[in-house]
Design a protein around this motif. Structure first.
Motif, PDB file in Angstrom:
ATOM      1  N   ALA B 241     -35.389  41.133 -77.786  1.00  0.00           N
ATOM      2  CA  ALA B 241     -34.521  41.067 -76.680  1.00  0.00           C
ATOM      3  C   ALA B 241     -33.064  40.580 -77.312  1.00  0.00           C
ATOM      4  CB  ALA B 241     -34.938  40.206 -75.706  1.00  0.00           C
ATOM      5  N   GLU B 242     -33.129  39.554 -78.160  1.00  0.00           N
ATOM      6  CA  GLU B 242     -32.123  38.885 -78.768  1.00  0.00           C
ATOM      7  C   GLU B 242     -31.251  40.049 -79.473  1.00  0.00           C
ATOM      8  OE1 GLU B 242     -33.484  35.614 -80.569  1.00  0.00           O
ATOM      9  OE2 GLU B 242     -33.700  34.272 -78.534  1.00  0.00           O
ATOM     10  N   THR B 243     -32.045  40.965 -80.275  1.00  0.00           N
ATOM     11  CA  THR B 243     -31.427  41.760 -80.952  1.00  0.00           C
ATOM     12  C   THR B 243     -30.707  42.786 -80.363  1.00  0.00           C
ATOM     13  OG1 THR B 243     -33.186  41.478 -82.684  1.00  0.00           O
ATOM     14  CG2 THR B 243     -31.919  43.504 -82.862  1.00  0.00           C
ATOM     15  N   VAL B 244     -31.340  43.149 -79.237  1.00  0.00           N
ATOM     16  CA  VAL B 244     -30.618  44.335 -78.270  1.00  0.00           C
ATOM     17  C   VAL B 244     -29.414  43.605 -77.604  1.00  0.00           C
ATOM     18  CG1 VAL B 244     -30.775  45.721 -76.121  1.00  0.00           C
ATOM     19  CG2 VAL B 244     -32.615  45.420 -77.826  1.00  0.00           C
ATOM     20  N   ALA B 245     -29.431  42.159 -77.182  1.00  0.00           N
ATOM     21  CA  ALA B 245     -28.485  41.525 -76.398  1.00  0.00           C
ATOM     22  C   ALA B 245     -27.296  41.325 -77.398  1.00  0.00           C
ATOM     23  CB  ALA B 245     -29.034  40.181 -76.081  1.00  0.00           C
ATOM     24  N   LYS B 246     -27.612  41.218 -78.774  1.00  0.00           N
ATOM     25  CA  LYS B 246     -26.220  40.864 -79.665  1.00  0.00           C
ATOM     26  C   LYS B 246     -25.499  42.296 -79.940  1.00  0.00           C
ATOM     27  CE  LYS B 246     -27.637  38.217 -83.024  1.00  0.00           C
ATOM     28  NZ  LYS B 246     -28.245  37.672 -84.313  1.00  0.00           N
ATOM     29  N   GLU B 247     -26.202  43.139 -79.780  1.00  0.00           N
ATOM     30  CA  GLU B 247     -25.709  44.524 -79.938  1.00  0.00           C
ATOM     31  C   GLU B 247     -24.989  45.119 -78.743  1.00  0.00           C
ATOM     32  OE1 GLU B 247     -25.504  46.799 -82.681  1.00  0.00           O
ATOM     33  OE2 GLU B 247     -26.323  45.176 -83.954  1.00  0.00           O
ATOM     34  N   THR B 248     -25.238  44.636 -77.461  1.00  0.00           N
ATOM     35  CA  THR B 248     -24.775  45.010 -76.379  1.00  0.00           C
ATOM     36  C   THR B 248     -23.776  44.103 -75.670  1.00  0.00           C
ATOM     37  OG1 THR B 248     -26.720  44.458 -75.088  1.00  0.00           O
ATOM     38  CG2 THR B 248     -26.945  46.733 -76.125  1.00  0.00           C
ATOM     39  N   GLY B 249     -24.116  42.790 -75.838  1.00  0.00           N
ATOM     40  CA  GLY B 249     -23.350  41.665 -74.812  1.00  0.00           C
ATOM     41  C   GLY B 249     -24.175  41.402 -73.663  1.00  0.00           C
ATOM     42  N   ALA B 250     -25.446  42.065 -73.254  1.00  0.00           N
ATOM     43  CA  ALA B 250     -26.375  41.748 -72.395  1.00  0.00           C
ATOM     44  C   ALA B 250     -26.749  40.067 -72.619  1.00  0.00           C
ATOM     45  CB  ALA B 250     -27.387  42.448 -71.951  1.00  0.00           C
ATOM     46  N   LYS B 251     -27.243  39.324 -71.567  1.00  0.00           N
ATOM     47  CA  LYS B 251     -27.656  38.079 -71.789  1.00  0.00           C
ATOM     48  C   LYS B 251     -29.415  38.365 -71.643  1.00  0.00           C
ATOM     49  CE  LYS B 251     -26.935  37.120 -67.075  1.00  0.00           C
ATOM     50  NZ  LYS B 251     -26.275  36.245 -65.891  1.00  0.00           N
TER      51      LYS B 251
END
Lengths: 263, 285
Positions: B241-251
């Motif tokens: 989730a953190e990987t995806v969040a880092k790429e997208t700006g989502a929390k």
């Protein structure tokens, strides 16, 4: 926001069941109702009227405790909202509850009846009789053996209303209970609710049917972003109040039809 | 699920005679998951003891039975399984059950979404679970019919109220933000019941990390759908989730309960549903 036009006062001898002071509430930061001060006493029979989006459902949700206000104080049955759940019954708008599993109509109504029963008791013949009586009050006794999934939206709403009646709460909060109900049943329903109020139950009903309100309700709250008028049904004959309530559109006009489902 | 056919197993008179009010030791009702065990407890009350094979907080779909589970299975009077592949590891365990032990499979006959097993996330289907548990208990212990009938009615009423409460909470999320990305495909029934769009999940197959291509596809989907938050399930690593969040700006929101109960307040089915909705509402409003 204007101060609500108060045409008459309810009796002050009964204890307050609902007290709101300076309430502002809404959804995702948007204010739907503001400056709401309201006292409802035991045994009152109160109609909430106004266009869709006026805040009728929002006000009911604040009283039930489903929506926390941004500002103001709320007391329901002498406690914080949501803490007296066993003493009140709330009927949300039609189709809030889904029925992907076909429970029997009788069982849905019995849920209200046995909600506070001691473990291991019943359902007794008295419980089943009470369920049949509640179904009869909403003209649905012929549906008792049917799976609720197979019924129309209006029929389902009547079943949920019967469940509410079967639970015999002190405070009834009904959000458009007459949706999908034929006029004759609505007439009987409103008479029944008025009768419950005259026997000490406190009843708040949101509705669009102003003729029904005029015929049955001793107190009316006209809403449009808050309470714009609070009095007996004669306020619905006051053009100035109607304009403030419906924004220049008479009930049934375009604003009335616009759908803002959760406000 | 194959065990479904065992639901109709005929009880021997000896077994019926053995079933009565609760006793100590092994649970009389053995559910595969803590969620099912809680539902069974709500209906059975003190008339039966209830246990779960998978402990609280553990992954259900990747569970590997232990020898002690076989022993508990051998003592069970009724087995409660979810079905639809969620707890398929229970099938070999059933060999340890006494002949004729009934098995009630919650998902059997309920309307499914592409065979997904996570039906309890729709309160309407959860009420279907309650009816099945009630009927199985009455078949097992006919003397308790009134007891089970009333407790099932009371609990179903609580689930009706829960549905209203949760839908009122979800109504506070702006419609264009009602989007879910979760660790695995556990939320189709939740999305249908509460009006969410499932944008994607980090693990196309539970317990297995996604390929680089699958991850890149998810990042793109999250970006294009403007997904506000990625939900990482309880008991799992939030790393994906953190990987995806880092790429997208989502929390990133961690510890979303799914298949197992957790500590309070998610220590009951009703509590779990409240925690799920509260976390989602807090992240998306």
């Amino acid at each position: 926001m204007h101060a609500p036009a108060r045409v008459s006062s309810p009796g002050v001898t009964e204890p307050a069941v609902i007290e709101l002071h300076g309430v502002r509430a809404g959804y995702d930061g948007r204010t739907v109702i503001d400056n709401v001060d309201l006292t409802v006493r035991r045994g009152e029979f109160v109609a909430l009227v106004g266009a869709n989006g006026a805040g009728k459902s929002t006000l009911l949700k604040v009283i039930v405790g489903l929506l926390r206000p941004y500002e103001g104080s709320v007391s329901v049955l002498g406690a914080a909202p949501g803490t007296s759940a066993r003493r009140l019954a709330y009927l949300p708008q039609a189709e809030t509850v889904h029925w992907d599993y076909p429970l029997r109509v009788e069982d849905v109504v019995l849920m209200g009846r046995v909600a506070h029963a001691a473990p291991g008791r019943g359902p007794s013949s008295a419980d089943r009789e009470a369920a049949r009586t509640a179904l009869g009050r909403v003209q649905a006794d012929d549906l008792i053996r049917r799976p609720i999934q197979a019924l129309s939206g209006g029929q389902r709403q009547r079943i949920l209303l019967a469940r509410t009646l079967a639970s015999d709460p002190e405070l009834l909060l009904l959000d458009e209970p007459a949706t999908g109900v034929d006029p004759a049943t609505e007439e009987q329903l409103m008479s029944l609710l008025g009768d419950l109020a005259s026997h000490g139950r406190t009843v708040l009903v949101s509705t669009h049917d102003l003729a029904s309100v005029m015929a049955h309700f001793p107190r009316v709250l006209a809403m449009n972003g808050g309470i714009v008028a609070d009095g007996d049904a004669s306020i619905l004959r006051d053009d100035a109040i109607l304009r403030r309530t419906y924004g220049g559109h008479r009930p049934g006009g375009p604003q009335h039809i616009a759908d803002e489902h959760h406000a | 699920m194959r065990v479904g056919v065992l639901m109709f197993a005929v009880l021997s008179s000896a077994l019926l005679a053995a079933c009565g009010p609760s006793g100590g030791g092994n649970p009389q009702l053995l559910a595969t998951t803590t969620i099912l065990a809680d539902m069974a407890k709500q209906v059975a009350g003190d008339r039966m003891t209830v246990g779960s094979i998978v402990p609280a907080g553990a992954h259900v779909e990747e569970y590997e039975p232990r020898p002690d589970d076989a022993r508990r299975m051998s003592e069970a009077k009724l087995v409660i399984a979810n079905g639809q592949g969620l707890d398929k590891w229970v099938e070999p365990l059933l060999r340890n059950a006494k002949p004729g032990t009934p098995v009630v499979v919650m998902a059997d006959g309920l309307p499914d979404i592409d065979g997904n097993p996570h039906m309890w996330f729709d309160p309407a289907l959860a009420r279907g679970y309650v009816v099945k548990i009630r009927d199985a208990l009455i078949a097992l212990d006919p003397a308790g019919k009134d007891f089970y009938t009333v407790s099932a009615l009371k609990y179903s009423g609580e689930l009706l109220t829960l549905e209203t409460e949760l839908k009122a909470k979800v109504a506070t999320i702006p419609p264009d933000r009602r989007k879910l990305v979760t660790s695995h495909d556990a939320f189709p029934y939740f999305a249908k019941a509460f009006g969410f769009e499932i944008v994607g999940f980090a693990e196309p197959e539970p317990g297995k990390p996604p390929s680089a291509g699958e991850l890149a596809k998810l990042v793109e989907e999250v970006r294009s759908a403007h997904v506000p938050a990625i939900f990482s399930e309880a008991g799992g690593s939030p790393q994906l989730a953190e990987t995806v969040a880092k790429e997208t700006g989502a929390k990133v929101v961690t510890d979303l309960p799914t298949d197992s109960l957790l500590d309070r307040p998610a220590d009951s089915y009703i509590g779990l549903m409240r925690v799920v909705v509260d976390k989602i509402v807090a992240a998306l409003t």
